[in-house]
Design a protein around this motif. Structure first.
Motif, PDB file in Angstrom:
ATOM      1  N   PRO A  19      34.811  39.286  44.323  1.00 35.34           N
ATOM      2  CA  PRO A  19      34.347  38.783  43.062  1.00 35.34           C
ATOM      3  C   PRO A  19      35.413  37.629  42.494  1.00 35.34           C
ATOM      4  O   PRO A  19      36.625  37.630  42.996  1.00 35.34           O
ATOM      5  CB  PRO A  19      34.125  40.074  42.226  1.00 35.34           C
ATOM      6  CG  PRO A  19      34.951  41.081  42.777  1.00 35.34           C
ATOM      7  CD  PRO A  19      35.114  40.702  44.258  1.00 35.34           C
ATOM      8  N   ASN A  20      34.861  37.096  41.487  1.00 33.34           N
ATOM      9  CA  ASN A  20      35.861  36.013  40.960  1.00 33.34           C
ATOM     10  C   ASN A  20      36.536  36.856  39.466  1.00 33.34           C
ATOM     11  O   ASN A  20      36.865  36.051  38.778  1.00 33.34           O
ATOM     12  CB  ASN A  20      34.925  34.717  40.538  1.00 33.34           C
ATOM     13  CG  ASN A  20      33.846  35.022  39.649  1.00 33.34           C
ATOM     14  OD1 ASN A  20      33.684  36.140  39.269  1.00 33.34           O
ATOM     15  ND2 ASN A  20      33.294  33.881  39.155  1.00 33.34           N
ATOM     16  N   ARG A  21      36.318  37.964  39.507  1.00 36.75           N
ATOM     17  CA  ARG A  21      36.782  38.882  38.469  1.00 36.75           C
ATOM     18  C   ARG A  21      37.040  40.199  38.717  1.00 36.75           C
ATOM     19  O   ARG A  21      36.751  40.559  39.686  1.00 36.75           O
ATOM     20  CB  ARG A  21      35.998  38.541  37.137  1.00 36.75           C
ATOM     21  CG  ARG A  21      34.520  39.360  37.338  1.00 36.75           C
ATOM     22  CD  ARG A  21      33.683  38.896  36.105  1.00 36.75           C
ATOM     23  NE  ARG A  21      32.541  39.938  36.094  1.00 36.75           N
ATOM     24  CZ  ARG A  21      31.419  39.821  37.078  1.00 36.75           C
ATOM     25  NH1 ARG A  21      31.402  39.184  37.898  1.00 36.75           N
ATOM     26  NH2 ARG A  21      30.712  40.611  36.924  1.00 36.75           N
ATOM     27  N   PHE A  22      37.974  41.054  38.013  1.00 36.57           N
ATOM     28  CA  PHE A  22      38.194  42.419  38.272  1.00 36.57           C
ATOM     29  C   PHE A  22      37.215  43.054  37.715  1.00 36.57           C
ATOM     30  O   PHE A  22      36.875  43.073  36.657  1.00 36.57           O
ATOM     31  CB  PHE A  22      39.659  42.683  37.826  1.00 36.57           C
ATOM     32  CG  PHE A  22      40.727  42.104  38.388  1.00 36.57           C
ATOM     33  CD1 PHE A  22      41.113  41.856  39.757  1.00 36.57           C
ATOM     34  CD2 PHE A  22      41.493  41.133  37.623  1.00 36.57           C
ATOM     35  CE1 PHE A  22      42.013  41.181  40.174  1.00 36.57           C
ATOM     36  CE2 PHE A  22      42.605  40.457  38.033  1.00 36.57           C
ATOM     37  CZ  PHE A  22      42.726  40.419  39.650  1.00 36.57           C
ATOM     38  N   LEU A  23      36.528  44.084  38.655  1.00 38.05           N
ATOM     39  CA  LEU A  23      35.458  45.067  38.217  1.00 38.05           C
ATOM     40  C   LEU A  23      35.859  46.372  38.003  1.00 38.05           C
ATOM     41  O   LEU A  23      36.880  46.687  38.511  1.00 38.05           O
ATOM     42  CB  LEU A  23      34.259  44.861  39.339  1.00 38.05           C
ATOM     43  CG  LEU A  23      33.928  43.639  39.553  1.00 38.05           C
ATOM     44  CD1 LEU A  23      33.138  43.614  40.766  1.00 38.05           C
ATOM     45  CD2 LEU A  23      33.124  42.872  38.212  1.00 38.05           C
ATOM     46  N   ASN A  27      36.541  45.952  44.435  1.00 38.87           N
ATOM     47  CA  ASN A  27      35.840  45.250  45.334  1.00 38.87           C
ATOM     48  C   ASN A  27      34.817  46.051  45.821  1.00 38.87           C
ATOM     49  O   ASN A  27      35.123  47.129  46.344  1.00 38.87           O
ATOM     50  CB  ASN A  27      36.414  44.434  46.431  1.00 38.87           C
ATOM     51  CG  ASN A  27      37.479  43.490  46.007  1.00 38.87           C
ATOM     52  OD1 ASN A  27      37.348  42.729  44.922  1.00 38.87           O
ATOM     53  ND2 ASN A  27      38.499  43.077  46.917  1.00 38.87           N
ATOM     54  N   ARG A  48      23.545  33.884  33.808  1.00 40.94           N
ATOM     55  CA  ARG A  48      24.847  33.459  33.862  1.00 40.94           C
ATOM     56  C   ARG A  48      24.638  32.505  34.997  1.00 40.94           C
ATOM     57  O   ARG A  48      25.522  31.208  34.822  1.00 40.94           O
ATOM     58  CB  ARG A  48      25.595  34.529  34.319  1.00 40.94           C
ATOM     59  CG  ARG A  48      27.294  34.194  34.377  1.00 40.94           C
ATOM     60  CD  ARG A  48      28.197  35.246  34.321  1.00 40.94           C
ATOM     61  NE  ARG A  48      27.978  35.967  35.760  1.00 40.94           N
ATOM     62  CZ  ARG A  48      27.725  37.193  35.772  1.00 40.94           C
ATOM     63  NH1 ARG A  48      27.360  37.938  34.784  1.00 40.94           N
ATOM     64  NH2 ARG A  48      27.454  38.020  36.922  1.00 40.94           N
ATOM     65  N   ARG A  89      40.233  46.701  36.225  1.00 39.19           N
ATOM     66  CA  ARG A  89      40.150  45.629  35.307  1.00 39.19           C
ATOM     67  C   ARG A  89      41.198  44.707  35.069  1.00 39.19           C
ATOM     68  O   ARG A  89      41.200  43.554  35.026  1.00 39.19           O
ATOM     69  CB  ARG A  89      39.524  46.100  34.144  1.00 39.19           C
ATOM     70  CG  ARG A  89      38.148  46.656  34.370  1.00 39.19           C
ATOM     71  CD  ARG A  89      37.539  46.708  32.904  1.00 39.19           C
ATOM     72  NE  ARG A  89      36.203  47.215  33.017  1.00 39.19           N
ATOM     73  CZ  ARG A  89      35.492  47.331  31.774  1.00 39.19           C
ATOM     74  NH1 ARG A  89      35.865  47.153  30.600  1.00 39.19           N
ATOM     75  NH2 ARG A  89      34.366  47.308  32.017  1.00 39.19           N
ATOM     76  N   ASN A  90      42.511  45.371  35.326  1.00 43.34           N
ATOM     77  CA  ASN A  90      43.609  44.312  35.468  1.00 43.34           C
ATOM     78  C   ASN A  90      44.168  43.986  36.586  1.00 43.34           C
ATOM     79  O   ASN A  90      45.230  43.423  36.382  1.00 43.34           O
ATOM     80  CB  ASN A  90      44.950  45.414  34.576  1.00 43.34           C
ATOM     81  CG  ASN A  90      44.331  45.647  33.119  1.00 43.34           C
ATOM     82  OD1 ASN A  90      44.054  44.699  32.475  1.00 43.34           O
ATOM     83  ND2 ASN A  90      44.515  46.672  32.546  1.00 43.34           N
ATOM     84  N   GLY A  91      43.591  44.524  37.995  1.00 49.14           N
ATOM     85  CA  GLY A  91      44.072  43.984  38.931  1.00 49.14           C
ATOM     86  C   GLY A  91      45.213  44.668  39.626  1.00 49.14           C
ATOM     87  O   GLY A  91      45.838  43.998  40.492  1.00 49.14           O
TER      88      GLY A  91
END
Length: 169
Positions: A19-23, A27, A48, A89-91
């Motif tokens: 993804p292009n963001r942290f979920l 992943n 979106r 969420r913070n990677g």
């Protein structure tokens, strides 16, 4: 067990995309046990991306496979779940540790509580107490190809039509 995935396209062959963001759970291919939640996500992703149409993809998961997969299960939104989601969420959480992760979804309502926790407005204990009154649905995140092999596409539903998996010859 029946699981749902909301999208703007039919996903008859699920894949693990970066993804292009942290979920929440890192992943993986995200599914939920709640049809309405998948439908809501389909609407959001369609808006979106400004393409496709709202599609709820429906799968069968042989939950006996969980016995052979490296599974992480969060039965509730507790301190361990809060820490895990926060790290993802913070990677800061390493990926690749689990085949399948299941636990509560941090939906929009939960997200507000989570932001208050992350910004220090709520303590961990206060955030957990606030989450106890929320109706939390369960998500299943297929984090490896091994786990995805146990997920079978059944059909996709959208406003216009129902797309069924092709029958084997």
């Amino acid at each position: 067990m029946i699981l749902y995935h909301g999208s703007n396209v039919v996903v008859d062959s699920p894949k693990i995309l970066i993804p292009n963001r942290f979920l929440d759970f890192g992943n993986g291919f995200y599914t939920t046990t709640n049809y309405a939640q998948a439908q809501n996500f389909a609407e959001k992703v369609t808006q979106r991306r400004k393409s496709g149409e709202c599609v709820v993809n429906i799968y069968r998961f042989d939950d006996s496979a969980a016995e052979i997969l490296h599974l992480l299960r969060f039965p509730s939104a507790d301190a361990a779940w809060l820490d895990f989601v926060h790290e993802n969420r913070n990677g800061t959480r390493p990926s690749g540790q689990y085949d399948l992760i299941c636990g509560p979804v941090a939906n929009d309502d939960v997200y507000r509580t989570f932001i208050l926790y992350e910004t220090g407005v709520l303590s961990k204990d206060a955030a957990i107490e606030a989450l106890k009154v929320k109706q939390l649905y369960i998500q299943y995140v297929f984090a490896t190809e091994t786990a995805l092999a146990h997920l079978t596409f059944l059909e996709a539903r959208c406003e216009k039509e129902i797309y069924h998996a092709p029958h084997p010859l």
